[in-house]
Design a protein around this motif. Structure first.
Motif, short mmCIF file in Angstrom:
data_model
loop_
_atom_site.label_atom_id
_atom_site.label_comp_id
_atom_site.label_asym_id
_atom_site.label_seq_id
_atom_site.Cartn_x
_atom_site.Cartn_y
_atom_site.Cartn_z
N ASN A 117 6.11 1.87 -4.01
CA ASN A 117 7.33 2.38 -4.36
C ASN A 117 8.62 1.96 -3.34
O ASN A 117 9.60 2.56 -3.47
CB ASN A 117 7.40 3.92 -3.98
CG ASN A 117 6.46 4.74 -4.82
OD1 ASN A 117 6.09 4.15 -6.06
ND2 ASN A 117 6.12 5.95 -4.65
N ILE A 138 5.78 9.57 -0.53
CA ILE A 138 6.46 9.11 -1.92
C ILE A 138 7.37 7.71 -1.58
O ILE A 138 7.37 6.78 -2.12
CB ILE A 138 6.87 10.08 -2.82
CG1 ILE A 138 5.82 10.91 -3.39
CG2 ILE A 138 7.90 9.53 -3.82
CD1 ILE A 138 6.67 12.12 -4.24
N GLY A 193 12.09 1.46 -5.34
CA GLY A 193 12.68 2.37 -5.43
C GLY A 193 13.38 3.01 -4.20
O GLY A 193 14.41 3.33 -4.22
N SER A 194 12.63 3.01 -2.94
CA SER A 194 13.04 3.52 -1.87
C SER A 194 14.22 2.73 -1.39
O SER A 194 15.29 3.31 -0.92
CB SER A 194 11.96 3.74 -0.89
OG SER A 194 11.05 4.53 -1.10
N LEU A 196 11.14 6.22 -8.69
CA LEU A 196 10.11 7.04 -7.64
C LEU A 196 9.20 7.96 -8.38
O LEU A 196 7.91 8.20 -8.17
CB LEU A 196 11.00 7.38 -6.70
CG LEU A 196 11.31 6.37 -5.49
CD1 LEU A 196 12.35 7.17 -4.55
CD2 LEU A 196 10.06 5.71 -4.65
N LEU A 250 6.87 7.09 -11.62
CA LEU A 250 5.54 6.73 -11.10
C LEU A 250 4.51 7.89 -10.64
O LEU A 250 3.48 7.89 -10.96
CB LEU A 250 5.57 5.64 -10.18
CG LEU A 250 5.97 4.39 -10.44
CD1 LEU A 250 6.12 3.42 -9.20
CD2 LEU A 250 5.13 3.74 -11.52
#
Length: 107
Positions: A65, A59, A68-69, A98, A101
């Motif tokens: 992503n 993830i 978001g990370s 994160l 989604l």
């Protein structure tokens, strides 16, 4: 459909609960960065145990992503360097990005 809750998932739920509690306590106590950091660590450990370490790693490192990370890591860094309000806002955005989604992919 019956979901199996094994001991690892129970511990993960407990850690996630402690993470939410410490984060809430950190916000209530005027954005105490120690409690917010502790809440983040508990939340990450709880998510890792609940979803599994490989799924959690996928993830956070999935190409879709990265936004978001990176925002989560920058938010965590900002909490450590005494900007807890901005850091918490970035982390909330990251969690929505994160795990929002992930929920879309499930349905």
């Amino acid at each position: 459909m019956v979901y199996e809750i094994n001991e690892q998932k129970k511990i993960g739920l407990g850690l996630l609960g402690f993470g939410v509690f410490f984060s809430f306590l950190g916000v209530i106590l005027f954005f105490d960065r120690g409690l917010l950091a502790l809440g983040n660590i508990f939340c990450l450990a709880g998510i890792g145990l609940l979803l599994g370490w490989n799924s959690t790693w996928k993830i956070f490192t999935d190409r879709a992503n990265y936004k978001g990370s990176v925002s989560f890591l920058v938010g965590l860094f900002l909490i450590f360097v005494r900007w807890p309000i901005v850091g918490l806002i970035l982390e909330l955005y990251a969690f929505i990005f994160l795990f929002g989604l992930v929920l879309i992919h499930i349905h």
